[in-house]
Design a protein around this motif. Structure first.
Motif, mmCIF file in Angstrom:
data_model
loop_
_atom_site.group_PDB
_atom_site.id
_atom_site.type_symbol
_atom_site.label_atom_id
_atom_site.label_comp_id
_atom_site.label_asym_id
_atom_site.label_seq_id
_atom_site.Cartn_x
_atom_site.Cartn_y
_atom_site.Cartn_z
ATOM 1 N N LEU A 131 -1.255 11.998 -35.638
ATOM 2 C CA LEU A 131 -1.466 11.250 -36.873
ATOM 3 C C LEU A 131 -0.467 10.110 -36.920
ATOM 4 O O LEU A 131 0.747 10.324 -36.780
ATOM 5 C CB LEU A 131 -1.277 12.161 -38.087
ATOM 6 N N ALA A 132 -0.964 8.891 -37.077
ATOM 7 C CA ALA A 132 -0.091 7.712 -37.099
ATOM 8 C C ALA A 132 -0.591 6.704 -38.120
ATOM 9 O O ALA A 132 -1.760 6.731 -38.519
ATOM 10 C CB ALA A 132 -0.040 7.071 -35.718
ATOM 11 N N ASP A 133 0.313 5.796 -38.511
ATOM 12 C CA ASP A 133 -0.005 4.773 -39.506
ATOM 13 C C ASP A 133 -0.616 3.509 -38.909
ATOM 14 O O ASP A 133 -1.009 2.621 -39.639
ATOM 15 C CB ASP A 133 1.261 4.362 -40.266
ATOM 16 N N PHE A 134 -0.637 3.386 -37.590
ATOM 17 C CA PHE A 134 -1.188 2.198 -36.954
ATOM 18 C C PHE A 134 -2.020 2.603 -35.746
ATOM 19 O O PHE A 134 -2.042 3.759 -35.356
ATOM 20 C CB PHE A 134 -0.079 1.209 -36.568
ATOM 21 N N ASP A 135 -2.704 1.653 -35.152
ATOM 22 C CA ASP A 135 -3.675 1.939 -34.094
ATOM 23 C C ASP A 135 -3.003 2.357 -32.784
ATOM 24 O O ASP A 135 -2.263 1.583 -32.179
ATOM 25 C CB ASP A 135 -4.540 0.705 -33.856
ATOM 26 N N LEU A 136 -3.290 3.584 -32.342
ATOM 27 C CA LEU A 136 -2.775 4.096 -31.072
ATOM 28 C C LEU A 136 -3.863 4.187 -30.005
ATOM 29 O O LEU A 136 -3.615 4.709 -28.918
ATOM 30 C CB LEU A 136 -2.176 5.495 -31.267
ATOM 31 N N THR A 137 -5.055 3.690 -30.290
ATOM 32 C CA THR A 137 -6.162 3.785 -29.350
ATOM 33 C C THR A 137 -5.776 3.182 -28.001
ATOM 34 O O THR A 137 -5.281 2.066 -27.930
ATOM 35 C CB THR A 137 -7.402 3.055 -29.899
ATOM 36 N N TYR B 253 -3.509 8.335 -45.364
ATOM 37 C CA TYR B 253 -2.646 7.170 -45.188
ATOM 38 C C TYR B 253 -2.542 6.729 -43.733
ATOM 39 O O TYR B 253 -1.746 5.877 -43.382
ATOM 40 C CB TYR B 253 -1.244 7.456 -45.731
ATOM 41 N N GLY B 254 -3.310 7.325 -42.848
ATOM 42 C CA GLY B 254 -3.230 6.972 -41.439
ATOM 43 C C GLY B 254 -4.505 7.354 -40.710
ATOM 44 O O GLY B 254 -5.521 7.651 -41.324
ATOM 45 N N SER B 255 -4.418 7.369 -39.403
ATOM 46 C CA SER B 255 -5.568 7.712 -38.573
ATOM 47 C C SER B 255 -5.202 8.806 -37.591
ATOM 48 O O SER B 255 -4.052 8.918 -37.165
ATOM 49 C CB SER B 255 -6.034 6.483 -37.799
ATOM 50 N N ALA C 92 6.158 3.017 -30.668
ATOM 51 C CA ALA C 92 6.690 1.756 -31.199
ATOM 52 C C ALA C 92 5.551 0.845 -31.626
ATOM 53 O O ALA C 92 4.458 0.929 -31.087
ATOM 54 C CB ALA C 92 7.553 1.081 -30.142
ATOM 55 N N PRO C 93 5.731 -0.010 -32.572
ATOM 56 C CA PRO C 93 6.952 -0.353 -33.289
ATOM 57 C C PRO C 93 7.131 0.383 -34.621
ATOM 58 O O PRO C 93 8.165 0.264 -35.242
ATOM 59 C CB PRO C 93 6.776 -1.841 -33.552
ATOM 60 N N CYS C 94 6.134 1.143 -35.040
ATOM 61 C CA CYS C 94 6.173 1.711 -36.389
ATOM 62 C C CYS C 94 6.719 3.137 -36.472
ATOM 63 O O CYS C 94 7.059 3.595 -37.557
ATOM 64 C CB CYS C 94 4.777 1.689 -37.005
ATOM 65 N N HIS C 95 6.763 3.854 -35.368
ATOM 66 C CA HIS C 95 7.175 5.247 -35.398
ATOM 67 C C HIS C 95 8.254 5.541 -34.366
ATOM 68 O O HIS C 95 8.431 4.799 -33.403
ATOM 69 C CB HIS C 95 5.976 6.173 -35.122
#
Length: 100
Positions: free
Chosen positions: A24-30, A60-62, A87-90
């Motif tokens: 689970l993350a707040d930005f795209d990890l695809t 709140y995330g994907s 990176a950069p958000c986690h």
């Protein structure tokens, strides 16, 4: 100072010695990689890596998922989300240790 939270990792045991890692993350990890590691001689060593694919949305995330096949029984393993992937958000993060 930047405050970064670790990604959240959960594991699901599937049939045939397969394990699905959900991240689970707040930005795209695809398309980014996570690693399966083995505890050997008191150190974590690389076993294999897998590419994350989008799995769904959360509040709140994907969610992203990757599947690992473990060939041997009785190994002490974990799943690692390395710094380059997080990176950069986690912050980088590791799952709990489990035995195959």
């Amino acid at each position: 100072m930047t405050l970064r939270s670790p990604v959240r990792i959960s594991l699901v045991k599937q049939a045939g010695r397969r394990y699905r890692a959900n991240v689970l993350a707040d930005f795209d990890l695809t398309g980014r990689f996570i690693a399966l590691q083995r505890l050997a001689g008191g150190r974590w060593t690389h076993v294999r890596r897998a590419r994350l694919v989008a799995y769904g949305q959360a509040g709140y995330g994907s969610f992203y998922t990757a599947t690992f096949k473990v060939r041997k029984r009785g190994l002490r393993l974990r799943v690692l989300v390395p710094e380059k992937t997080a990176a950069p958000c986690h912050e980088p993060a590791a799952s709990h240790t489990f035995v195959s």
